[in-house]
Design an enzyme around this catalytic site. Structure first.
Site, PDB file in Angstrom:
ATOM      1  N   GLU A   1     -14.669   4.099   3.423  1.00 19.30           N
ATOM      2  CA  GLU A   1     -14.136   2.790   4.653  1.00 19.30           C
ATOM      3  C   GLU A   1     -15.624   2.758   5.228  1.00 19.30           C
ATOM      4  OE1 GLU A   1      -9.795   2.041   5.555  1.00 19.30           O
ATOM      5  OE2 GLU A   1     -10.354   4.834   5.269  1.00 19.30           O
TER       6      GLU A   1
ATOM      7  N   ASN B   1      -6.985   2.426   8.768  1.00 20.29           N
ATOM      8  CA  ASN B   1      -8.445   3.255   9.664  1.00 20.29           C
ATOM      9  C   ASN B   1      -9.500   1.756   9.377  1.00 20.29           C
ATOM     10  OD1 ASN B   1      -7.677   6.209  10.363  1.00 20.29           O
ATOM     11  ND2 ASN B   1      -8.079   6.814   8.410  1.00 20.29           N
TER      12      ASN B   1
ATOM     13  N   ALA C   1      -1.148   7.759   1.315  1.00 15.79           N
ATOM     14  CA  ALA C   1       0.034   8.569   2.316  1.00 15.79           C
ATOM     15  C   ALA C   1       0.713   7.672   3.209  1.00 15.79           C
ATOM     16  CB  ALA C   1      -1.094   9.772   2.870  1.00 15.79           C
ATOM     17  N   VAL C   2       0.263   7.173   4.586  1.00 19.96           N
ATOM     18  CA  VAL C   2       0.692   5.885   5.371  1.00 19.96           C
ATOM     19  C   VAL C   2       1.849   5.326   4.968  1.00 19.96           C
ATOM     20  CG1 VAL C   2      -0.306   4.815   7.100  1.00 19.96           C
ATOM     21  CG2 VAL C   2      -1.240   6.975   6.672  1.00 19.96           C
TER      22      VAL C   2
ATOM     23  N   GLY D   1       1.009  -1.106   0.206  1.00 20.98           N
ATOM     24  CA  GLY D   1      -0.255  -0.376  -0.162  1.00 20.98           C
ATOM     25  C   GLY D   1       0.864   1.130  -0.716  1.00 20.98           C
TER      26      GLY D   1
ATOM     27  N   ASN E   1     -13.882  19.642   9.887  1.00 23.79           N
ATOM     28  CA  ASN E   1     -14.191  18.449  11.174  1.00 23.79           C
ATOM     29  C   ASN E   1     -14.250  19.223  12.097  1.00 23.79           C
ATOM     30  OD1 ASN E   1     -12.851  17.049   9.972  1.00 23.79           O
ATOM     31  ND2 ASN E   1     -11.104  16.533  10.830  1.00 23.79           N
TER      32      ASN E   1
ATOM     33  N   ASN F   1     -13.465   8.341  14.431  1.00 24.66           N
ATOM     34  CA  ASN F   1     -13.479   8.165  13.193  1.00 24.66           C
ATOM     35  C   ASN F   1     -15.219   8.339  13.206  1.00 24.66           C
ATOM     36  OD1 ASN F   1     -11.113   8.240  11.945  1.00 24.66           O
ATOM     37  ND2 ASN F   1     -10.821   5.495  12.501  1.00 24.66           N
TER      38      ASN F   1
ATOM     39  N   LYS G   1     -10.193   4.682  18.557  1.00 26.65           N
ATOM     40  CA  LYS G   1      -8.876   5.197  17.182  1.00 26.65           C
ATOM     41  C   LYS G   1     -10.386   5.177  16.486  1.00 26.65           C
ATOM     42  CE  LYS G   1      -7.026   7.219  13.247  1.00 26.65           C
ATOM     43  NZ  LYS G   1      -6.290   6.513  13.452  1.00 26.65           N
TER      44      LYS G   1
END
Length: 311
Positions: free
Chosen positions: A277, A111, A14-15, A11, A213, A199, A195
């Site tokens: 997601e 996530n 970004a992460v 993957g 946000n 989310n 977490k």
């Protein structure tokens, strides 16, 4: 050198690219598993570090090179860090399990929740030293181009064992040394639920109301956020995870304040007509509720509304 790579990242979002950069700087031999690569090669990446308060000049991007590995060139891999979207985990990882050495460890870093439950039996079946760890990170990073990222914020990274063989001390220490503000926790699942709470409260509401946000700090959203968290705490308890509801409430509003100008990943997915997601966030809460004969109507409504919005 490709033959020396023993840590692979699945993957290159970004992460994934941020973790790759941190491991590379720490001297780890790391590469990406190529999606369609026919032969192993090198890829030039660009990383822009986080600016400090003392930086008055424009921060320059740093180019560096990382190997791209084919699925049949994974004999030396001892740790795979999975950074794809939650809904991609099984499809992306399952075909590779036969190619990876039996002693290769899997670390999920994404996530949402859910893939770990489906993956654990596959790991156990092929045990022989293979194990599964889970992680969560709140580091901020923006993908500016396919191979270009910019770090936008610091954050805590938590890692821990979940199933089968444990990650060796060598790789555990390597990860903690490479990733800033990281820690190994004895029980990782409660950390993932915490977490998930953030989310579940922020992502669907910002997607549905098309807002940053910070807008969720308005009193109009307080009852809905409370309902999301009430159901999550109830479901987690039936899953054997005790959560402090007051702590979760304060944590959600802390993130809302700290990221007030940001747009959530789900907001961005909807804006760009990408799959979200939601199934692995609010949908996971509903599925675990159903498994215990419970209902989670607030989360179920958000799940359905986002699914409809994403069609």
């Amino acid at each position: 050198m490709t033959h020396a790579v023993d840590i692979a990242i699945l993957g290159a979002g970004a992460v994934g690219q941020l973790i790759c950069r941190q491991l590379t700087v720490a001297g780890m031999n790391v590469g990406f598993i190529g999606r369609n690569a026919l032969e192993s090669s090198q890829q030039v990446l660009s990383f822009t570090p986080l600016a400090s308060a003392d930086d008055h000049q424009q921060i320059q991007a740093i180019p560096y090179s990382v190997p791209i590995l084919t699925a049949d060139a994974l004999d030396n891999i001892r740790l795979v860090i999975v950074c794809v979207k939650a809904y991609q985990v099984l499809d992306a990882l399952s075909p590779l399990l036969k190619q990876l050495p039996s002693q290769c460890h899997i670390l999920l870093l994404h996530n949402g929740m859910g893939p770990h439950l489906a993956l654990a039996p596959l790991i156990n079946v092929q045990a022989n030293g293979r194990g599964l760890s889970l992680g969560t990170t709140s580091q901020g990073v923006l993908r500016q181009a396919p191979w270009q990222i910019k770090q936008t914020g610091q954050g805590l990274t938590q890692l821990g064992h979940f199933a089968a063989a444990e990650l060796t001390k060598h790789y555990r220490n390597a990860l903690l040394a490479a990733i800033p503000s990281s820690e190994w926790v004895d029980t990782i699942v409660p950390c993932l639920w915490q977490k998930l709470a953030v989310n579940a409260a922020i992502n669907p509401l910002t997607a549905l109301y098309q807002c940053p946000n910070g807008k969720l700090a308005d009193p109009d959203f307080s009852e809905m956020i409370k309902g999301i968290l009430d159901e999550l705490v109830m479901v987690a308890a039936h899953d054997g995870v005790s959560l402090d509801q007051s702590f979760l409430h304060d944590r959600v509003y802390q993130v809302i304040r700290l990221t007030a100008g940001n747009f959530s990943s789900m907001h961005q997915d909807i804006a760009h007509q990408r799959r979200t997601e939601i199934d692995q966030i609010n949908g996971y809460i509903c599925e675990r509720a159903q498994a215990h004969g419970l209902s989670a109507p607030v989360n179920a409504e958000l799940w359905a509304r986002v699914k409809q919005l994403a069609v």
